[in-house]
Design a protein around this motif. Structure first.
Motif, mmCIF file in Angstrom:
data_model
loop_
_atom_site.group_PDB
_atom_site.id
_atom_site.type_symbol
_atom_site.label_atom_id
_atom_site.label_comp_id
_atom_site.label_asym_id
_atom_site.label_seq_id
_atom_site.Cartn_x
_atom_site.Cartn_y
_atom_site.Cartn_z
ATOM 1 N N ASN A 90 42.334 22.752 33.173
ATOM 2 C CA ASN A 90 42.422 23.517 34.412
ATOM 3 C C ASN A 90 43.892 23.716 34.763
ATOM 4 O O ASN A 90 44.726 22.842 34.510
ATOM 5 N N TYR A 92 47.033 27.025 35.814
ATOM 6 C CA TYR A 92 47.420 28.416 36.064
ATOM 7 C C TYR A 92 48.390 28.882 34.983
ATOM 8 O O TYR A 92 49.275 28.134 34.585
ATOM 9 N N THR A 94 50.915 32.106 34.592
ATOM 10 C CA THR A 94 51.487 33.276 35.265
ATOM 11 C C THR A 94 52.323 34.078 34.289
ATOM 12 O O THR A 94 53.147 33.532 33.571
ATOM 13 N N GLN A 112 53.371 28.167 32.784
ATOM 14 C CA GLN A 112 52.088 27.475 32.846
ATOM 15 C C GLN A 112 52.217 26.260 33.755
ATOM 16 O O GLN A 112 53.231 25.571 33.723
ATOM 17 N N GLU A 115 46.894 21.838 37.683
ATOM 18 C CA GLU A 115 46.240 22.032 38.986
ATOM 19 C C GLU A 115 47.128 21.630 40.152
ATOM 20 O O GLU A 115 46.961 22.130 41.267
ATOM 21 N N THR A 157 48.706 36.031 37.833
ATOM 22 C CA THR A 157 48.445 34.618 37.619
ATOM 23 C C THR A 157 46.975 34.471 37.261
ATOM 24 O O THR A 157 46.097 34.929 37.999
ATOM 25 N N TYR A 158 46.742 33.851 36.131
ATOM 26 C CA TYR A 158 45.388 33.614 35.656
ATOM 27 C C TYR A 158 45.010 32.171 35.990
ATOM 28 O O TYR A 158 45.640 31.237 35.498
ATOM 29 N N LYS A 159 44.013 32.021 36.835
ATOM 30 C CA LYS A 159 43.526 30.683 37.175
ATOM 31 C C LYS A 159 42.590 30.249 36.057
ATOM 32 O O LYS A 159 41.629 30.963 35.720
#
Length: 170
Positions: A90, A92, A94, A112, A115, A157-159
């Motif tokens: 988990n 992010y 970006t 990167q 959490e 940003t990819y969660k």
């Protein structure tokens, strides 16, 4: 006498110009500017404004998400790609970049985070795939200021949840 004054003035000017060091600023014009890196960046990508002018951020200028089809088009394309990781982590990822006044993109940078928003490498391969995906997006619309097209910085940003992209921000 006039020749001596002229000679001294010319000599002192030459002497001072030889001793003047080139003033190189180690800081960007604006916080967050992305400097060209020949190892990472396409040499054919051109900014629209001279280097000394400020580039806009994604939130300046016109309102809305400046992509053909808005953010929904990006999400739909991402879902078709089915980009994920075998690692169930988990965090992010970006990708930040510049959109020029022609709608072309360049100067991509990836960050990167876990959490807790601490910078780490979650999954290099996943980051590379999301970078390639972001570079493939070709519907960016230039900003307009007083009727003139201008470039701007944008980010996606990819969660990541359980190794899959669960959300695209902003």
């Amino acid at each position: 006498m006039i020749k001596t004054v002229y000679f001294l003035a010319l000599f002192s000017f030459v002497l001072m110009s030889c001793q003047t060091e080139k003033n190189i600023n180690k800081y960007p014009v604006t916080v967050g500017d992305i400097e060209f890196d020949e190892k990472l960046d396409d040499p054919d990508f051109k900014k629209c404004t001279p280097e000394k002018l400020i580039s806009l951020q994604y939130y300046q200028g016109e309102k809305g998400f400046n992509y053909k089809g808005e953010k929904l088009a990006i999400i739909e394309k991402l879902q078709k790609e089915k980009i994920s990781s075998e690692t169930k982590m988990n965090g992010y990822i970006t990708v930040r970049f510049l959109v020029n006044c022609e709608g072309k993109t360049g100067l991509f940078r990836v960050q990167q985070m876990n959490e807790d928003l601490k910078e780490i490498v979650l999954d290099k391969e996943l980051g590379d795939r999301l970078l390639r995906f972001t570079k493939s997006l070709d519907g960016w619309i230039p900003q307009k200021i007083k009727g003139f097209k201008t470039g701007y910085y944008q980010y996606l940003t990819y969660k990541i949840e359980n190794g899959k992209v669960s959300e695209v921000l902003p």
